[in-house]
Design a protein around this motif. Structure first.
Motif, PDB file in Angstrom:
ATOM      1  N   HIS A   1       0.928  -1.128   0.131  1.00 50.97           N
ATOM      2  CA  HIS A   1      -0.066   0.126   0.054  1.00 50.97           C
ATOM      3  C   HIS A   1       0.858   1.334   0.022  1.00 50.97           C
ATOM      4  O   HIS A   1       2.007   1.092   0.698  1.00 50.97           O
ATOM      5  CB  HIS A   1      -0.945  -0.211   1.332  1.00 50.97           C
ATOM      6  CG  HIS A   1      -1.918   1.077   1.201  1.00 50.97           C
ATOM      7  ND1 HIS A   1      -1.753   2.298   1.351  1.00 50.97           N
ATOM      8  CD2 HIS A   1      -3.173   0.963   1.142  1.00 50.97           C
ATOM      9  CE1 HIS A   1      -2.871   3.012   1.325  1.00 50.97           C
ATOM     10  NE2 HIS A   1      -3.475   2.413   0.973  1.00 50.97           N
TER      11      HIS A   1
ATOM     12  N   GLY B   1     -10.277   8.983   4.501  1.00 47.39           N
ATOM     13  CA  GLY B   1     -10.145   7.935   5.756  1.00 47.39           C
ATOM     14  C   GLY B   1      -8.697   7.809   5.954  1.00 47.39           C
ATOM     15  O   GLY B   1      -8.373   6.943   6.562  1.00 47.39           O
ATOM     16  N   GLY B   2      -7.677   8.503   5.290  1.00 50.52           N
ATOM     17  CA  GLY B   2      -6.216   8.133   5.462  1.00 50.52           C
ATOM     18  C   GLY B   2      -5.835   8.369   6.710  1.00 50.52           C
ATOM     19  O   GLY B   2      -4.610   7.646   6.958  1.00 50.52           O
TER      20      GLY B   2
ATOM     21  N   ARG C   1      -9.684   0.679  16.041  1.00 51.90           N
ATOM     22  CA  ARG C   1      -9.310   1.603  14.996  1.00 51.90           C
ATOM     23  C   ARG C   1      -9.369   3.007  15.248  1.00 51.90           C
ATOM     24  O   ARG C   1     -10.349   3.579  15.866  1.00 51.90           O
ATOM     25  CB  ARG C   1     -10.059   1.382  13.667  1.00 51.90           C
ATOM     26  CG  ARG C   1     -10.120   2.251  12.745  1.00 51.90           C
ATOM     27  CD  ARG C   1     -10.847   2.036  11.595  1.00 51.90           C
ATOM     28  NE  ARG C   1     -10.489   0.646  10.640  1.00 51.90           N
ATOM     29  CZ  ARG C   1     -11.595   0.361   9.881  1.00 51.90           C
ATOM     30  NH1 ARG C   1     -12.470   0.689   9.595  1.00 51.90           N
ATOM     31  NH2 ARG C   1     -11.050  -0.947   9.265  1.00 51.90           N
TER      32      ARG C   1
ATOM     33  N   ASP D   1       0.825  -3.115  10.910  1.00 51.03           N
ATOM     34  CA  ASP D   1       1.697  -3.050   9.915  1.00 51.03           C
ATOM     35  C   ASP D   1       2.670  -1.912   9.602  1.00 51.03           C
ATOM     36  O   ASP D   1       3.366  -1.654   8.996  1.00 51.03           O
ATOM     37  CB  ASP D   1       0.707  -2.947   8.668  1.00 51.03           C
ATOM     38  CG  ASP D   1      -0.246  -1.602   8.495  1.00 51.03           C
ATOM     39  OD1 ASP D   1      -0.217  -1.008   9.751  1.00 51.03           O
ATOM     40  OD2 ASP D   1      -0.986  -1.425   7.573  1.00 51.03           O
TER      41      ASP D   1
ATOM     42  N   GLY E   1      -0.361   1.236  13.700  1.00 55.25           N
ATOM     43  CA  GLY E   1      -1.184  -0.057  13.174  1.00 55.25           C
ATOM     44  C   GLY E   1      -0.192  -1.176  13.450  1.00 55.25           C
ATOM     45  O   GLY E   1       1.288  -0.942  13.361  1.00 55.25           O
TER      46      GLY E   1
ATOM     47  N   TYR F   1       1.919   1.368  10.011  1.00 54.47           N
ATOM     48  CA  TYR F   1       1.051   2.542   9.595  1.00 54.47           C
ATOM     49  C   TYR F   1       1.153   3.201  10.683  1.00 54.47           C
ATOM     50  O   TYR F   1       0.685   3.124  11.838  1.00 54.47           O
ATOM     51  CB  TYR F   1       0.023   2.169   8.883  1.00 54.47           C
ATOM     52  CG  TYR F   1      -0.890   3.241   8.290  1.00 54.47           C
ATOM     53  CD1 TYR F   1      -0.547   3.468   6.797  1.00 54.47           C
ATOM     54  CD2 TYR F   1      -2.000   4.061   8.919  1.00 54.47           C
ATOM     55  CE1 TYR F   1      -1.294   4.491   6.249  1.00 54.47           C
ATOM     56  CE2 TYR F   1      -2.399   4.979   7.848  1.00 54.47           C
ATOM     57  CZ  TYR F   1      -2.146   5.251   6.959  1.00 54.47           C
ATOM     58  OH  TYR F   1      -2.863   6.270   6.075  1.00 54.47           O
TER      59      TYR F   1
ATOM     60  N   HIS G   1      -7.417   7.234   9.513  1.00 55.92           N
ATOM     61  CA  HIS G   1      -7.802   5.811  10.258  1.00 55.92           C
ATOM     62  C   HIS G   1      -6.596   5.239  10.298  1.00 55.92           C
ATOM     63  O   HIS G   1      -5.924   4.759   9.351  1.00 55.92           O
ATOM     64  CB  HIS G   1      -8.967   5.203   9.602  1.00 55.92           C
ATOM     65  CG  HIS G   1     -10.123   6.062   9.473  1.00 55.92           C
ATOM     66  ND1 HIS G   1     -11.449   5.695   8.984  1.00 55.92           N
ATOM     67  CD2 HIS G   1     -10.408   7.478   9.632  1.00 55.92           C
ATOM     68  CE1 HIS G   1     -12.477   6.428   8.903  1.00 55.92           C
ATOM     69  NE2 HIS G   1     -11.915   7.726   9.500  1.00 55.92           N
ATOM     70  N   VAL G   2      -6.485   4.457  11.553  1.00 55.06           N
ATOM     71  CA  VAL G   2      -5.380   3.542  11.756  1.00 55.06           C
ATOM     72  C   VAL G   2      -6.320   2.280  12.092  1.00 55.06           C
ATOM     73  O   VAL G   2      -6.728   2.064  13.202  1.00 55.06           O
ATOM     74  CB  VAL G   2      -4.349   3.952  12.636  1.00 55.06           C
ATOM     75  CG1 VAL G   2      -3.314   2.862  12.938  1.00 55.06           C
ATOM     76  CG2 VAL G   2      -3.782   5.234  12.405  1.00 55.06           C
ATOM     77  N   SER G   3      -5.944   1.200  11.128  1.00 58.61           N
ATOM     78  CA  SER G   3      -6.682   0.001  11.500  1.00 58.61           C
ATOM     79  C   SER G   3      -5.746  -0.805  12.511  1.00 58.61           C
ATOM     80  O   SER G   3      -4.300  -0.473  12.462  1.00 58.61           O
ATOM     81  CB  SER G   3      -6.874  -0.882  10.187  1.00 58.61           C
ATOM     82  OG  SER G   3      -8.041  -0.248   9.548  1.00 58.61           O
TER      83      SER G   3
ATOM     84  N   HIS H   1       0.834   3.917   1.545  1.00 58.34           N
ATOM     85  CA  HIS H   1       1.201   4.409   2.727  1.00 58.34           C
ATOM     86  C   HIS H   1       1.970   3.362   3.712  1.00 58.34           C
ATOM     87  O   HIS H   1       2.457   3.829   4.754  1.00 58.34           O
ATOM     88  CB  HIS H   1       0.056   5.028   3.303  1.00 58.34           C
ATOM     89  CG  HIS H   1      -0.682   6.070   2.470  1.00 58.34           C
ATOM     90  ND1 HIS H   1      -0.148   7.223   2.439  1.00 58.34           N
ATOM     91  CD2 HIS H   1      -1.701   5.866   1.927  1.00 58.34           C
ATOM     92  CE1 HIS H   1      -0.913   8.045   1.515  1.00 58.34           C
ATOM     93  NE2 HIS H   1      -2.007   7.215   1.270  1.00 58.34           N
TER      94      HIS H   1
HETATM   95  N1  MTE Z   1      -2.829   0.147   9.715  1.00 56.84           N
HETATM   96  C1  MTE Z   1      -3.437   0.557   8.719  1.00 56.84           C
HETATM   97  N2  MTE Z   1      -4.542   1.401   8.641  1.00 56.84           N
HETATM   98  C2  MTE Z   1      -5.033   2.149   7.490  1.00 56.84           C
HETATM   99  C3  MTE Z   1      -4.036   2.118   6.430  1.00 56.84           C
HETATM  100  C4  MTE Z   1      -2.986   1.055   6.409  1.00 56.84           C
HETATM  101  O1  MTE Z   1      -2.141   0.833   5.280  1.00 56.84           O
HETATM  102  N3  MTE Z   1      -2.540   0.551   7.526  1.00 56.84           N
HETATM  103  N4  MTE Z   1      -4.255   2.861   5.318  1.00 56.84           N
HETATM  104  C5  MTE Z   1      -5.443   3.926   5.532  1.00 56.84           C
HETATM  105  C6  MTE Z   1      -5.960   4.483   4.408  1.00 56.84           C
HETATM  106  S1  MTE Z   1      -4.835   5.206   3.139  1.00 56.84           S
HETATM  107  C7  MTE Z   1      -7.200   4.297   4.040  1.00 56.84           C
HETATM  108  S2  MTE Z   1      -8.103   4.930   2.580  1.00 56.84           S
HETATM  109  C8  MTE Z   1      -8.186   3.465   5.039  1.00 56.84           C
HETATM  110  C9  MTE Z   1      -9.260   2.576   4.329  1.00 56.84           C
HETATM  111  O2  MTE Z   1      -9.860   2.181   5.307  1.00 56.84           O
HETATM  112  P1  MTE Z   1     -11.026   1.039   4.806  1.00 56.84           P
HETATM  113  O3  MTE Z   1      -9.951  -0.261   4.736  1.00 56.84           O
HETATM  114  O4  MTE Z   1     -11.829   0.954   6.053  1.00 56.84           O
HETATM  115  O5  MTE Z   1     -11.548   1.340   3.518  1.00 56.84           O
HETATM  116  O6  MTE Z   1      -7.240   2.996   5.920  1.00 56.84           O
HETATM  117  C10 MTE Z   1      -6.517   3.706   6.604  1.00 56.84           C
HETATM  118  N5  MTE Z   1      -5.914   3.038   7.599  1.00 56.84           N
END
Ligand code: MTE
Ligand code: MO
Length: 155
Positions: A8, A136-137, A127, A89, A87, A91, A139-141, A10
């Motif tokens: 990805h 949504g960039g 998250r 990964d 995150g 991120y 957002h940290v999953s 980012h």
């Molecule tokens: N841990 C983690 N979170 C992340 C990212 C990632 O690469 N790693 N990408 C971000 C980006 S750029 C976007 S657009 C959104 C996408 O969220 P979605 O999977 O709910 O659509 O997650 C964000 N959160």
């Protein structure tokens, strides 16, 4: 020889996978590890982002519960402090404390543990959600760490 991994734009690492806990560390009085039960024990808040409703704990409330330490907690120190959310990964996203402080930006940034009433599953157990961003960039999953830092003084 293996082909290069697709990354990805980012992402900073190919590690990752669902998180089950995160650490809250740095300039806080009570550093701690939070899992789902620990988050659910705090006052809940909800935000709507597009078609989805996230439920979780406001980032400010979480920091407040952990206690901002001397260096980050006074009024003027808040203006120079920030949180690094990471995150699984690698991120990374930063949020300035003044963005979320009730006396300043008062943004409803959320450490979410549910989406539309269901667990996040692939997003990890928690998250970071920044509802008022245009995209949504930030957002940290699969949140694994929140670190409170103070910008170094320069002169
Ligand atoms: N841990 C983690 N979170 C992340 C990212 C990632 O690469 N790693 N990408 C971000 C980006 S750029 C976007 S657009 C959104 C996408 O969220 P979605 O999977 O709910 O659509 O997650 C964000 N959160
Ligand atoms: Mo994105």
């Amino acid at each position: 020889m293996r082909p290069p991994a697709t990354q990805h734009l980012h992402a900073t690492s190919t590690r990752g996978g669902p998180s089950a806990q995160f650490r809250l560390v740095g300039a806080v009085a009570r550093p701690a590890t939070y899992d789902l039960a620990a988050l659910q024990a705090l006052p809940a808040a909800s935000v709507t982002v597009g078609e989805h409703t996230y439920t979780g704990v406001r980032l400010w409330d979480l920091l407040d519960a952990a206690g901002l330490a001397p260096g980050a907690g006074s009024r003027r120190e808040i203006l120079a402090s920030y949180v690094v959310a990471t995150g699984s990964d690698g991120y990374r996203v930063i949020v300035a404390l003044a963005e979320i402080a009730p006396d300043f930006g008062n943004q409803p940034d959320l450490v979410a543990y549910a989406i539309d009433g269901a667990p996040l599953t692939s997003g990890g157990f928690a998250r970071l959600v920044v509802p008022n961003d245009r995209k949504g960039g930030r957002h940290v999953s699969n949140l694994v760490s929140l670190e409170v830092l103070v910008a170094p003084a320069t002169r």
